[in-house]
Design an enzyme around this catalytic site. Sequence first.
Site, PDB file in Angstrom:
ATOM      1  N   SER A 124       0.834  -1.207   0.000  1.00 19.01           N
ATOM      2  CA  SER A 124       0.000   0.000   0.000  1.00 19.01           C
ATOM      3  C   SER A 124       0.864   1.250   0.000  1.00 19.01           C
ATOM      4  CB  SER A 124      -0.859  -0.022   1.270  1.00 19.01           C
ATOM      5  OG  SER A 124      -1.458   1.228   1.494  1.00 19.01           O
ATOM      6  N   TYR A 148      -1.626  -0.262  11.008  1.00 23.32           N
ATOM      7  CA  TYR A 148      -1.882  -0.909   9.714  1.00 23.32           C
ATOM      8  C   TYR A 148      -0.664  -0.758   8.796  1.00 23.32           C
ATOM      9  CZ  TYR A 148      -3.578  -1.425   4.941  1.00 23.32           C
ATOM     10  OH  TYR A 148      -3.703  -1.789   3.617  1.00 23.32           O
ATOM     11  N   LYS A 152       2.003  -3.572   7.012  1.00 24.06           N
ATOM     12  CA  LYS A 152       2.326  -3.679   5.573  1.00 24.06           C
ATOM     13  C   LYS A 152       3.836  -3.642   5.365  1.00 24.06           C
ATOM     14  CE  LYS A 152      -1.471  -4.490   3.845  1.00 24.06           C
ATOM     15  NZ  LYS A 152      -1.854  -5.555   2.946  1.00 24.06           N
TER      16      LYS A 152
HETATM   17  P1  NAD Z   1     -11.083  -6.634   1.440  1.00 25.88           P
HETATM   18  O1  NAD Z   1     -11.318  -6.561   2.899  1.00 25.88           O
HETATM   19  O2  NAD Z   1     -12.225  -6.395   0.520  1.00 25.88           O
HETATM   20  O3  NAD Z   1     -10.431  -8.044   1.049  1.00 25.88           O
HETATM   21  C1  NAD Z   1      -9.657  -8.799   1.936  1.00 25.88           C
HETATM   22  C2  NAD Z   1     -10.215 -10.196   1.948  1.00 25.88           C
HETATM   23  O4  NAD Z   1      -9.436 -11.005   2.814  1.00 25.88           O
HETATM   24  C3  NAD Z   1     -11.656 -10.259   2.452  1.00 25.88           C
HETATM   25  O5  NAD Z   1     -12.420 -11.016   1.550  1.00 25.88           O
HETATM   26  C4  NAD Z   1     -11.544 -10.952   3.809  1.00 25.88           C
HETATM   27  O6  NAD Z   1     -12.685 -11.713   4.109  1.00 25.88           O
HETATM   28  C5  NAD Z   1     -10.296 -11.795   3.619  1.00 25.88           C
HETATM   29  N1  NAD Z   1      -9.554 -12.083   4.850  1.00 25.88           N
HETATM   30  C6  NAD Z   1      -9.178 -11.198   5.814  1.00 25.88           C
HETATM   31  N2  NAD Z   1      -8.476 -11.832   6.779  1.00 25.88           N
HETATM   32  C7  NAD Z   1      -8.401 -13.141   6.407  1.00 25.88           C
HETATM   33  C8  NAD Z   1      -7.800 -14.293   6.978  1.00 25.88           C
HETATM   34  N3  NAD Z   1      -7.148 -14.220   8.144  1.00 25.88           N
HETATM   35  N4  NAD Z   1      -7.921 -15.463   6.340  1.00 25.88           N
HETATM   36  C9  NAD Z   1      -8.590 -15.540   5.148  1.00 25.88           C
HETATM   37  N5  NAD Z   1      -9.171 -14.486   4.562  1.00 25.88           N
HETATM   38  C10 NAD Z   1      -9.077 -13.300   5.185  1.00 25.88           C
HETATM   39  O7  NAD Z   1      -9.885  -5.635   1.113  1.00 25.88           O
HETATM   40  P2  NAD Z   1      -9.318  -5.157  -0.285  1.00 25.88           P
HETATM   41  O8  NAD Z   1      -9.647  -3.722  -0.436  1.00 25.88           O
HETATM   42  O9  NAD Z   1      -9.690  -6.106  -1.365  1.00 25.88           O
HETATM   43  O10 NAD Z   1      -7.779  -5.247   0.021  1.00 25.88           O
HETATM   44  C11 NAD Z   1      -6.989  -6.346  -0.377  1.00 25.88           C
HETATM   45  C12 NAD Z   1      -5.566  -6.109   0.054  1.00 25.88           C
HETATM   46  O11 NAD Z   1      -5.107  -4.887  -0.509  1.00 25.88           O
HETATM   47  C13 NAD Z   1      -5.367  -5.971   1.561  1.00 25.88           C
HETATM   48  O12 NAD Z   1      -4.159  -6.608   1.895  1.00 25.88           O
HETATM   49  C14 NAD Z   1      -5.248  -4.481   1.777  1.00 25.88           C
HETATM   50  O13 NAD Z   1      -4.472  -4.172   2.908  1.00 25.88           O
HETATM   51  C15 NAD Z   1      -4.549  -4.054   0.499  1.00 25.88           C
HETATM   52  N6  NAD Z   1      -4.794  -2.660   0.121  1.00 25.88           N
HETATM   53  C16 NAD Z   1      -6.066  -2.197  -0.024  1.00 25.88           C
HETATM   54  C17 NAD Z   1      -6.308  -0.862  -0.367  1.00 25.88           C
HETATM   55  C18 NAD Z   1      -7.686  -0.317  -0.486  1.00 25.88           C
HETATM   56  O14 NAD Z   1      -7.857   0.908  -0.388  1.00 25.88           O
HETATM   57  N7  NAD Z   1      -8.710  -1.125  -0.723  1.00 25.88           N
HETATM   58  C19 NAD Z   1      -5.208  -0.017  -0.591  1.00 25.88           C
HETATM   59  C20 NAD Z   1      -3.918  -0.518  -0.455  1.00 25.88           C
HETATM   60  C21 NAD Z   1      -3.718  -1.857  -0.100  1.00 25.88           C
HETATM   61  C1  WQD Z   2      -9.060  10.185   0.542  1.00 29.66           C
HETATM   62  C2  WQD Z   2      -9.243  11.684   0.737  1.00 29.66           C
HETATM   63  C3  WQD Z   2      -9.630  12.334   3.016  1.00 29.66           C
HETATM   64  C4  WQD Z   2     -13.537  10.411   3.447  1.00 29.66           C
HETATM   65  C5  WQD Z   2      -6.797   5.149   3.077  1.00 29.66           C
HETATM   66  C6  WQD Z   2      -5.794   4.440   3.944  1.00 29.66           C
HETATM   67  C7  WQD Z   2      -4.705   3.831   3.094  1.00 29.66           C
HETATM   68  C8  WQD Z   2      -5.270   2.986   1.963  1.00 29.66           C
HETATM   69  C9  WQD Z   2      -6.409   3.629   1.239  1.00 29.66           C
HETATM   70  C10 WQD Z   2      -5.118   0.642   2.424  1.00 29.66           C
HETATM   71  C11 WQD Z   2      -8.518  12.236   1.965  1.00 29.66           C
HETATM   72  C12 WQD Z   2     -10.833  12.656   2.158  1.00 29.66           C
HETATM   73  C13 WQD Z   2     -12.333  10.867   2.956  1.00 29.66           C
HETATM   74  C14 WQD Z   2     -14.574  11.358   3.699  1.00 29.66           C
HETATM   75  C15 WQD Z   2     -13.105  13.117   2.936  1.00 29.66           C
HETATM   76  N1  WQD Z   2      -5.773   1.719   2.413  1.00 29.66           N
HETATM   77  N2  WQD Z   2     -12.120  12.197   2.714  1.00 29.66           N
HETATM   78  N3  WQD Z   2     -14.318  12.679   3.433  1.00 29.66           N
HETATM   79  O1  WQD Z   2      -6.824   8.295   3.465  1.00 29.66           O
HETATM   80  O2  WQD Z   2      -5.782   8.271   1.143  1.00 29.66           O
HETATM   81  O3  WQD Z   2      -6.122   6.160   2.328  1.00 29.66           O
HETATM   82  O4  WQD Z   2      -7.342   4.194   2.155  1.00 29.66           O
HETATM   83  O5  WQD Z   2      -3.939   0.439   2.296  1.00 29.66           O
HETATM   84  O6  WQD Z   2      -3.887   3.098   3.954  1.00 29.66           O
HETATM   85  O7  WQD Z   2      -5.237   5.371   4.853  1.00 29.66           O
HETATM   86  O8  WQD Z   2      -8.098   7.369   1.453  1.00 29.66           O
HETATM   87  O9  WQD Z   2     -10.435   7.441   0.688  1.00 29.66           O
HETATM   88  O10 WQD Z   2      -9.959   7.543   3.174  1.00 29.66           O
HETATM   89  O11 WQD Z   2      -9.393   9.503   1.741  1.00 29.66           O
HETATM   90  O12 WQD Z   2     -12.938  14.330   2.733  1.00 29.66           O
HETATM   91  O13 WQD Z   2     -15.679  11.028   4.162  1.00 29.66           O
HETATM   92  O14 WQD Z   2     -10.634  11.948   0.966  1.00 29.66           O
HETATM   93  O15 WQD Z   2      -9.419  13.337   3.978  1.00 29.66           O
HETATM   94  O16 WQD Z   2      -8.050  13.518   1.626  1.00 29.66           O
HETATM   95  P1  WQD Z   2      -6.663   7.638   2.166  1.00 29.66           P
HETATM   96  P2  WQD Z   2      -9.555   7.896   1.796  1.00 29.66           P
END
Ligand code: NAD
Ligand code: WQD
Length: 337
Positions: A124, A148, A152
């Site tokens: 991430s 978190y 990562k």
């Molecule tokens: P998500 O929660 O939709 O998907 C994660 C999946 O993993 C879910 O289906 C959940 O049920 C499953 N899971 C969680 N813990 C588990 C366990 N112990 N055993 C088996 N299954 C388990 O999240 P996502 O948005 O699809 O994210 C996927 C990956 O990407 C995560 O590692 C997250 O940290 C990373 N990521 C997400 C974002 C984002 O904004 N969505 C951004 C950067 C990184």
């Molecule tokens: C985006 C922008 C907020 C909600 C987070 C995690 C990051 C990653 C992705 C997994 C910011 C603004 C948001 C609202 C708003 N996850 N905002 N009103 O903060 O970049 O990242 O999700 O790895 O680790 O920190 O994404 O979508 O929460 O926010 O004004 O109700 O929107 O302040 O500027 P962020 P976000």
Amino acid sequence: MRVLLTGGAGYIGAHTATVLAGRGHEIVLVDNFANAERDVPARLARLTGQAMTLIEADIRDTETLTAALRAHEVEAVIHFAALKAVGESEVDPLLYYDMNIIGTIRLLQAMRAANVGRIVFSSSATVYGQPDSAPVREDAPTRAENIYGRTKLVMEDLIRDLARTGPLRAAANLRYFNPVGAHPSAQIGEMPRGVPNNLMPYITQVATGLRPHLNVFGTDYPTADGTGVRDYIHVMDLAEAHALALEYIGAHDETLTLNLGTGTGISVLELVRAFERATGRPIPLHFAPRRPGDVASNYADPSLAARVLGWKARLNIEDMCRDAWRWQAAQAGINDI
Ligand code: NAD
Ligand code: WQD
């Protein structure tokens, strides 16, 4: 390739499964449904025409994982499963260490036992913390600014270590920026439980009338319009990058660390306006103080992924808004666009 997706029923995993199936890969999904709906595998089967094997298991269950890897002769793992809520991680760090770090160790033990040496990992942009400047390159300093983010960083390190020492042979740490949008079929998408933390799902819930207005967190950032700037990337572009990374590490014994973003910074207000344009739905705004822990601006330099994988995000902010809305509207039973 025969590939096992941990967290394969989740938001990014499910979209990636559709792209992998379209490219002829055979998929095994592992999920404990901690944060996924149970009908996702059936939806995926309908969408792709591929009946994917589903194993309902926790990634910390090394025995089940080892048996699954062996039984399906898996060649590579894409490791999505994790908990991802920044706020929750600060309330319950041990839960996050357990699910994310111990979970990854258990998975790596299963991979060693089953002799599976290739992994693509969901990292991430959070690993950059407050970046010194944007666009951010992969060699920028990393720092954990919440639990978190710490998990990562540790997970990336574990994977890099084992790729150096063995038993891993090849690994891709993919640093996602802000994934948004949904499959164009509107059959799968992001389904946050409770009040969404992230901007796009909050906007789509305002558009359905579920929430009265969007709180804009911070209007005094040192950005063009004072609101936070991020690199939103369509989940289908992200999914395609996973397929290319998988195919790359299938062919090269290398360890990659790659940003996945568009390279374009978009402010909160720009995203809201793009959403209104793409969907015709007004989004009432409330201007609110900054959200603690938020950075002013974070967007990717995605040129390394372009060079190594030949990948570039193709979908623009209007596409992201349209597809996020089509999915949310379908969920809400609104027959709109
Ligand atoms: P998500 O929660 O939709 O998907 C994660 C999946 O993993 C879910 O289906 C959940 O049920 C499953 N899971 C969680 N813990 C588990 C366990 N112990 N055993 C088996 N299954 C388990 O999240 P996502 O948005 O699809 O994210 C996927 C990956 O990407 C995560 O590692 C997250 O940290 C990373 N990521 C997400 C974002 C984002 O904004 N969505 C951004 C950067 C990184
Ligand atoms: C985006 C922008 C907020 C909600 C987070 C995690 C990051 C990653 C992705 C997994 C910011 C603004 C948001 C609202 C708003 N996850 N905002 N009103 O903060 O970049 O990242 O999700 O790895 O680790 O920190 O994404 O979508 O929460 O926010 O004004 O109700 O929107 O302040 O500027 P962020 P976000």
